[in-house]
Design a protein around this motif. Structure first.
Motif, PDB file in Angstrom:
ATOM      1  N   LEU A  69      42.306  49.897   2.829  1.00  0.00           N
ATOM      2  CA  LEU A  69      41.096  49.075   2.884  1.00  0.00           C
ATOM      3  C   LEU A  69      41.281  47.763   2.122  1.00  0.00           C
ATOM      4  N   GLN A  70      41.948  47.829   0.989  1.00  0.00           N
ATOM      5  CA  GLN A  70      42.217  46.609   0.214  1.00  0.00           C
ATOM      6  C   GLN A  70      43.107  45.656   1.021  1.00  0.00           C
ATOM      7  N   TRP A  71      44.128  46.212   1.696  1.00  0.00           N
ATOM      8  CA  TRP A  71      45.008  45.395   2.534  1.00  0.00           C
ATOM      9  C   TRP A  71      44.226  44.771   3.691  1.00  0.00           C
ATOM     10  N   MET A  72      43.351  45.547   4.318  1.00  0.00           N
ATOM     11  CA  MET A  72      42.538  45.033   5.418  1.00  0.00           C
ATOM     12  C   MET A  72      41.680  43.868   4.947  1.00  0.00           C
TER      13      MET A  72
ATOM     14  N   PHE B 153      30.490  49.103   7.421  1.00  0.00           N
ATOM     15  CA  PHE B 153      31.879  49.518   7.638  1.00  0.00           C
ATOM     16  C   PHE B 153      32.380  50.319   6.438  1.00  0.00           C
ATOM     17  N   ARG B 154      32.145  49.800   5.238  1.00  0.00           N
ATOM     18  CA  ARG B 154      32.604  50.478   4.025  1.00  0.00           C
ATOM     19  C   ARG B 154      31.933  51.847   3.859  1.00  0.00           C
TER      20      ARG B 154
ATOM     21  N   ILE C 254      36.783  58.573   4.596  1.00  0.00           N
ATOM     22  CA  ILE C 254      38.241  58.712   4.598  1.00  0.00           C
ATOM     23  C   ILE C 254      38.703  58.901   3.153  1.00  0.00           C
ATOM     24  N   LYS C 255      39.166  60.100   2.840  1.00  0.00           N
ATOM     25  CA  LYS C 255      39.527  60.458   1.462  1.00  0.00           C
ATOM     26  C   LYS C 255      41.040  60.621   1.261  1.00  0.00           C
ATOM     27  N   ARG C 256      41.832  60.362   2.262  1.00  0.00           N
ATOM     28  CA  ARG C 256      43.274  60.599   2.168  1.00  0.00           C
ATOM     29  C   ARG C 256      43.934  59.666   1.175  1.00  0.00           C
ATOM     30  N   PRO C 257      45.005  60.160   0.567  1.00  0.00           N
ATOM     31  CA  PRO C 257      45.790  59.262  -0.293  1.00  0.00           C
ATOM     32  C   PRO C 257      46.240  58.034   0.503  1.00  0.00           C
ATOM     33  N   GLY C 258      46.048  56.874  -0.088  1.00  0.00           N
ATOM     34  CA  GLY C 258      46.437  55.619   0.550  1.00  0.00           C
ATOM     35  C   GLY C 258      45.289  54.901   1.235  1.00  0.00           C
TER      36      GLY C 258
ATOM     37  N   ALA D  58      42.178  41.885   2.330  1.00  0.00           N
ATOM     38  CA  ALA D  58      43.030  40.748   1.959  1.00  0.00           C
ATOM     39  C   ALA D  58      43.629  40.039   3.168  1.00  0.00           C
ATOM     40  N   ASN D  59      43.742  40.748   4.297  1.00  0.00           N
ATOM     41  CA  ASN D  59      44.383  40.175   5.479  1.00  0.00           C
ATOM     42  C   ASN D  59      43.406  39.768   6.576  1.00  0.00           C
ATOM     43  N   GLY D  60      42.134  39.672   6.251  1.00  0.00           N
ATOM     44  CA  GLY D  60      41.174  39.073   7.156  1.00  0.00           C
ATOM     45  C   GLY D  60      40.531  39.983   8.186  1.00  0.00           C
ATOM     46  N   PHE D  61      40.585  41.303   7.984  1.00  0.00           N
ATOM     47  CA  PHE D  61      39.978  42.213   8.960  1.00  0.00           C
ATOM     48  C   PHE D  61      38.504  41.893   9.185  1.00  0.00           C
ATOM     49  N   PHE D  62      37.769  41.623   8.126  1.00  0.00           N
ATOM     50  CA  PHE D  62      36.323  41.444   8.236  1.00  0.00           C
ATOM     51  C   PHE D  62      35.917  40.077   8.795  1.00  0.00           C
ATOM     52  N   GLU D  63      36.866  39.182   8.927  1.00  0.00           N
ATOM     53  CA  GLU D  63      36.602  37.883   9.550  1.00  0.00           C
ATOM     54  C   GLU D  63      37.147  37.819  10.972  1.00  0.00           C
TER      55      GLU D  63
END
Length: 194
Positions: free
Chosen positions: A26-29, A10-11, A17-21, A31-36
Motif C-alpha cells: 500500500l505504501q508503494w502504491m 479504498f483504505r 488484507i492482513k498478509r505480511p507485506g 508513492a507511485n501514484g495509484f490514487f492519482e
C-alpha cells in the motif's frame, strides 16, 4: 465524491488484507501514484483517481457476488481478504500505464508501455513482489479480462481451464465487467462518483 473520500474508502477495504507485506504494498502504491492514476485512456475512469474508484467498484461487486453465491450454493465462501486482494489489486498493472500528454492542443492520457508484461500478469507480478498470493488469487487476477485478454483470443484453452478450475476467476471477471459497464456508466450519467 472527493479524491480524499475515494482514498479513504479504498483504505477501508484494503484493511481486510492482513498478509505480511500488505502495508509495504500500500505504501508503494501511494508513492507511485495509484490514487492519482486513471482506470483507462478514454473509457471508464479516464480521470485522476479513476483507477482507485474502479477498484472499489470491482471490490464491492465481488463481495456482493460472493454473498449471493454463498446463499445460493451454501458452499462457495471466499474470505474478505481474498475478495479485497482480487477486487482492489486486479488492475495494479495500470499504476504507471498512462501519462498525461499534450497532443495538438488537447491534453489526454497516453499509454506508457512501461514494463510490458501483459495485463493480468503484470498485476500478479507486482503484487508478488510484496506479498504472497494463493493459486486461486493468481488465476483470478491473471484472467480477470476474460475473453478480452489478448492471449485468450489465440485459441488456447488456458482461460477456459482457469474458469473451470477457479470460480473466483469467473467472479472477478464478472465483477470487473459489471463495475465497468454498470456502475461506472451510471456514475458518468449522474455526474457523480459513489
Amino acid at each position: 465524491m472527493t479524491q480524499e473520500e475515494t482514498i479513504q474508502i479504498f483504505r477501508n477495504y484494503f484493511a481486510y488484507i492482513k498478509r505480511p507485506g500488505a502495508a509495504d504494498l500500500l505504501q508503494w502504491m501511494d508513492a507511485n501514484g495509484f490514487f492519482e492514476a486513471p482506470a483507462s485512456k478514454r473509457h471508464h475512469g479516464a480521470e485522476p483517481g479513476g483507477l482507485a474508484q474502479h477498484s472499489i467498484n470491482v471490490c464491492r461487486r465481488l463481495i456482493q457476488m460472493n454473498a449471493e453465491e454463498e446463499r445460493r450454493q451454501q458452499s462457495l465462501n471466499y474470505d474478505l481478504e481474498t475478495l479485497a486482494i482480487c477486487g482492489l489489486l486486479h488492475d495494479l498493472c495500470k499504476i504507471d500505464a498512462y501519462r498525461k500528454a499534450e497532443f495538438e492542443g488537447i491534453t489526454e492520457y497516453r499509454l506508457t508501455k512501461n514494463f510490458p508484461a501483459g495485463h493480468g500478469e503484470k498485476s500478479v507480478i507486482l503484487i508478488l513482489q510484496f506479498m504472497h498470493l494463493t493459486q486461486e488469487e493468481i488465476l483470478a487476477i491473471r484472467w480477470h479480462m476474460g475473453q478480452y485478454d489478448f492471449y485468450a483470443r489465440g485459441g488456447g484453452y488456458d482461460l477456459d481451464n482457469a474458469f473451470h478450475q477457479c470460480k473466483l476467476a469467473v467472479m472477478l471477471h464478472l465483477a470487473d465487467m459489471m463495475a465497468t459497464h454498470f456502475d461506472e456508466r451510471e456514475e458518468e450519467k449522474s455526474g457523480e462518483k459513489k
